[in-house]
Design a protein around this motif. Sequence first.
Motif, short mmCIF file in Angstrom:
data_model
loop_
_atom_site.label_atom_id
_atom_site.label_comp_id
_atom_site.label_asym_id
_atom_site.label_seq_id
_atom_site.Cartn_x
_atom_site.Cartn_y
_atom_site.Cartn_z
N PRO A 323 -19.29 -19.98 14.42
CA PRO A 323 -19.49 -21.03 15.43
C PRO A 323 -20.03 -22.30 14.79
CG PRO A 323 -21.25 -19.42 15.55
CD PRO A 323 -20.25 -18.88 14.57
N HIS A 324 -19.77 -23.41 15.45
CA HIS A 324 -20.25 -24.68 14.93
C HIS A 324 -21.78 -24.67 14.90
CE1 HIS A 324 -16.31 -26.34 14.78
NE2 HIS A 324 -16.12 -26.27 16.11
N GLY A 325 -22.35 -24.96 13.72
CA GLY A 325 -23.80 -24.99 13.60
C GLY A 325 -24.46 -23.64 13.61
N GLY A 326 -23.65 -22.56 13.64
CA GLY A 326 -24.21 -21.21 13.68
C GLY A 326 -24.66 -20.74 12.31
N VAL A 327 -25.51 -19.70 12.31
CA VAL A 327 -26.02 -19.12 11.07
C VAL A 327 -25.43 -17.72 10.91
CG1 VAL A 327 -28.07 -18.37 9.81
CG2 VAL A 327 -28.17 -20.42 11.25
N ASP A 328 -24.94 -17.44 9.73
CA ASP A 328 -24.38 -16.12 9.44
C ASP A 328 -25.53 -15.13 9.26
OD1 ASP A 328 -22.92 -13.97 8.73
OD2 ASP A 328 -22.14 -14.80 6.85
N MET A 329 -25.66 -14.15 10.19
CA MET A 329 -26.76 -13.20 10.17
C MET A 329 -26.53 -12.04 9.21
SD MET A 329 -27.53 -12.92 14.27
CE MET A 329 -28.66 -11.57 14.02
N LEU A 330 -25.29 -11.80 8.84
CA LEU A 330 -24.97 -10.58 8.11
C LEU A 330 -25.69 -10.45 6.76
CD1 LEU A 330 -21.15 -10.19 8.91
CD2 LEU A 330 -23.10 -8.99 9.91
N PRO A 331 -25.77 -11.50 5.93
CA PRO A 331 -26.51 -11.33 4.66
C PRO A 331 -27.98 -10.94 4.89
CG PRO A 331 -25.15 -13.29 4.58
CD PRO A 331 -25.10 -12.82 5.99
N THR A 332 -28.60 -11.53 5.90
CA THR A 332 -30.00 -11.20 6.20
C THR A 332 -30.12 -9.75 6.66
OG1 THR A 332 -30.45 -13.49 6.82
CG2 THR A 332 -32.02 -11.81 7.57
N LEU A 333 -29.21 -9.34 7.53
CA LEU A 333 -29.24 -7.96 8.02
C LEU A 333 -29.02 -6.97 6.87
CD1 LEU A 333 -27.18 -8.27 11.34
CD2 LEU A 333 -29.66 -8.12 11.09
N ASN A 334 -28.07 -7.28 5.99
CA ASN A 334 -27.79 -6.41 4.86
C ASN A 334 -29.02 -6.29 3.95
OD1 ASN A 334 -26.56 -4.81 2.98
ND2 ASN A 334 -25.12 -6.36 2.25
N SER A 335 -29.67 -7.41 3.70
CA SER A 335 -30.86 -7.39 2.85
C SER A 335 -31.99 -6.59 3.50
CB SER A 335 -31.32 -8.83 2.60
OG SER A 335 -32.54 -8.85 1.89
N HIS A 336 -32.16 -6.76 4.80
CA HIS A 336 -33.24 -6.07 5.51
C HIS A 336 -33.03 -4.56 5.52
CE1 HIS A 336 -36.10 -6.18 9.25
NE2 HIS A 336 -36.49 -5.35 8.32
N ILE A 337 -31.81 -4.14 5.82
CA ILE A 337 -31.59 -2.69 5.92
C ILE A 337 -31.59 -2.04 4.54
CG2 ILE A 337 -29.05 -2.60 5.79
CD1 ILE A 337 -29.34 -0.70 8.32
N THR A 338 -31.22 -2.80 3.50
CA THR A 338 -31.31 -2.25 2.14
C THR A 338 -32.77 -2.07 1.73
OG1 THR A 338 -29.21 -3.30 1.55
CG2 THR A 338 -30.63 -2.60 -0.26
N ARG A 339 -33.62 -3.00 2.15
CA ARG A 339 -35.06 -2.84 1.88
C ARG A 339 -35.61 -1.61 2.60
NH1 ARG A 339 -35.48 -8.48 2.55
NH2 ARG A 339 -36.40 -8.17 4.61
N LEU A 340 -35.15 -1.38 3.84
CA LEU A 340 -35.59 -0.19 4.56
C LEU A 340 -35.20 1.08 3.80
CD1 LEU A 340 -34.86 -0.89 8.35
CD2 LEU A 340 -37.08 -0.63 7.25
#
Length: 827
Positions: A323-340
Amino acid sequence: MQTKMSLWNRAQQLPPDALREVQNVYGEQFPIEVRHYLAGWIEDKMHQWNEIDPENMSHSQYAHSLVSQLIQEIENKALNYGSNEDLFLVRIRLDEAANMFKTRYLSSNPLILVGIIQNCLKTELQLVQRHENMLGAPQNNMVIEPCAEIVNELDILHRRTRETADILRQLEQEQESFALQYHDCTKINAHLSHIQSQEKTPQNREMETNLRRRKQLGEQQLTEKYLMKDSLQVSGLLQRRMDLAEKHKGTIDRLNILQQRILDEELINWKREQQMAGNGKPFNGNKLDTIQEWCEALAEIIWLNRHQIKECERHQTKIPITPHGGVDMLPTLNSHITRLLSSLVTSTFIIEKQPPQVMKTNTRFSATVRLLVGGKLNVNMTPPQVRVSIISEAQANALLKNDQMSKGEMSGEILNNTGTMEYHQSSRQLSVSFRNMQLRKIKRAEKKGTESVMDEKFSLLFQSQFSVGGGELVFQVWTLSLPVVVIVHGNQEPHAWATVSWDNAFAEQGRIPFTVPDKVPWPQVADMLDAKFKSATGRGLTEDNLRFLAGKAFRLDRSPQLQDFTNMMLSWSQFCKEPLSERNFTFWEWFFAVMKVTKEHLRQPWNDGSIMGFVGRRPAEEMLKNSKSGTFLLRFSDSELGGVTIAWMYEDTSKAGDQRDVFMLQPFTSKSFAIRPLADVIADLKYLLYLYPNIPKEQVFGKYYTPIGEHPTNNGYVKPHLITHVPGWPGRGSTESYPNTPQPMYPMHDSSLGDPPSVSSNPSDCVSTDQKPSLDSPLFDAANVLSDFPMPPYNDTDYPDILENLPDPDFTNFSLDFLHTNFMKQQ
């Protein structure tokens, strides 16, 4: 299948009116926030709350210990919430509750708080059951299960994971459909470009018009169905991608909270219970299997969600729409769940069986480590190696700060210190057992002040490395054992156990290795001593026993029974550094020796309650002075380490007037009991008739008497039978003991030389308030060797080997007249 639900979960499902009734049960004295955020811990201790009688002051120590644990749990919970801004107010309320419990209840009367909690839980249960009865809910379908919310939350997470998997499959189908339509649009564009490059014939113009119409329609469908309607609204494929990312974020948030509870509460509590088991506290090792089930479920959910997020990233790479001006959440989610996942793996590498905490060099020992999620993550496909080393307190501190050890840095040499983890199919456990380790060398730190080698703590470091996901993720894991004290000689063992026991009992969660408080409240010390004594001997200590020990630990001359030790602090120095008054040993050395002799020689009579043990000399005299002649009791010696003395009342009926006196034998020790057991000693001393207050000794000790064999000649020798004998007894002024007693082998005492010295190791244990001399220690008189064959009298040259090993019979120096006039007095 029954629905298992905690009491607090059942209360939260009540309708609003009934729920308000439950809320009204709690108030300032016991805040509802404590009930809510510590629901699992409170209900897990339900049986302990119910065991305490708030009206019984003798339960105050038990109540103090339980309330202390509650305050510690509240403080730990508040600490865990410290980094979460959303729970800032909760942290403040929990801190306030902990401080209020300390000032209002812990320091004055913890029984009051126990009564309040009992009343709250009882009322809450009644309200819940009343509502369930109104609904006709069968009671057997509602079982109070403190950890049921963990199972429920895992079920919710499994369901959410299945839902996101279904959404991802639909998304894949839509993306494939989008790709097909996009491909059609691309073909139309290519065809249109070709037509436009051709001659402008009527046929080409008509075809171009049709292609333009098809292109516009296709692009409009792609935009409306899969992309964006306008700058403020998204739809179709993009919207579903964003919704799936939000759902994954919700799942990860819930995973984070649940994993914190399992690792930071349940697993940490298990480790704490394992440490307290080193002091003799009951320990349910099977709980680790339940925790493994939870951790395996977490690992599976985390791995599946991580896979889903990576699939979303792959799809986004194929069709990169945002989306215009949107932020891609997937890298953050991937990093968070890998830390878990990383936190779960590293935290579940644990020591299932601890090495001995008092470790002697060049002595074989064992330990077992286990990876709780190893089977679920298929770590066993490439079995990892585990290496063991020993490190100092300073090295352990550095390891926690840097999360790694310098290569080759260690404080000793351990043989057989490597092993390979194996997967056991029947138990689904990935573990390795080190059965033949041996500490060969130890490197000690420089000592300061009064420090000794028995104060120095080490730890065993277990390290390993393995990969999961076909080598995608590589984990380096390590874990530290409980503190270990290294000794080289058995005489260092008592002080080493003091260091270990103090550390086990009073180590605080999240401490810097291996710091412990220098002073602790007496009730906590008493709880530790009781647990250790019960574990070693089979029966714990009574309130009177603990008051006696408090008086000794605090060096009180007056009666400890009249003291209140609840708010008194005992220091480490008082516990095991400073000698007791007029003694050359410490409080701990005295207690350890008593515990050792009871464990090795007196376990059965102690468990029967036949040994009073923890009673001073003067109280023992007061108890016996009004008893009938021949009444006796057994007490632990104040002056002899591991000594047990017999105090008894004797009444001389041959004299007129008050001839009732209390006598005490010089203490028996482990060496004595190795030769002649306590029960047999009591049987030998015929003037001991009744165990205090008035129980025939045969009724108490008869079952422990050693039977005498009739024909002990199977090896060609006559087996001797040793009998305990005190010269001058069984009666006042009597010269008889047993048949074949020889005449004194030493000259009679010359009264012109003055009174003979007492043979007691310390007069205060065997001499009365009048400072009258004690009876000699019991002699295993070789003259009283009995067998099935008559033995004629003999003199001291007949059996030189036997006589050489006899203890010095000091009192045979004295005439019977001297015994009569000087030793038949009250002790």
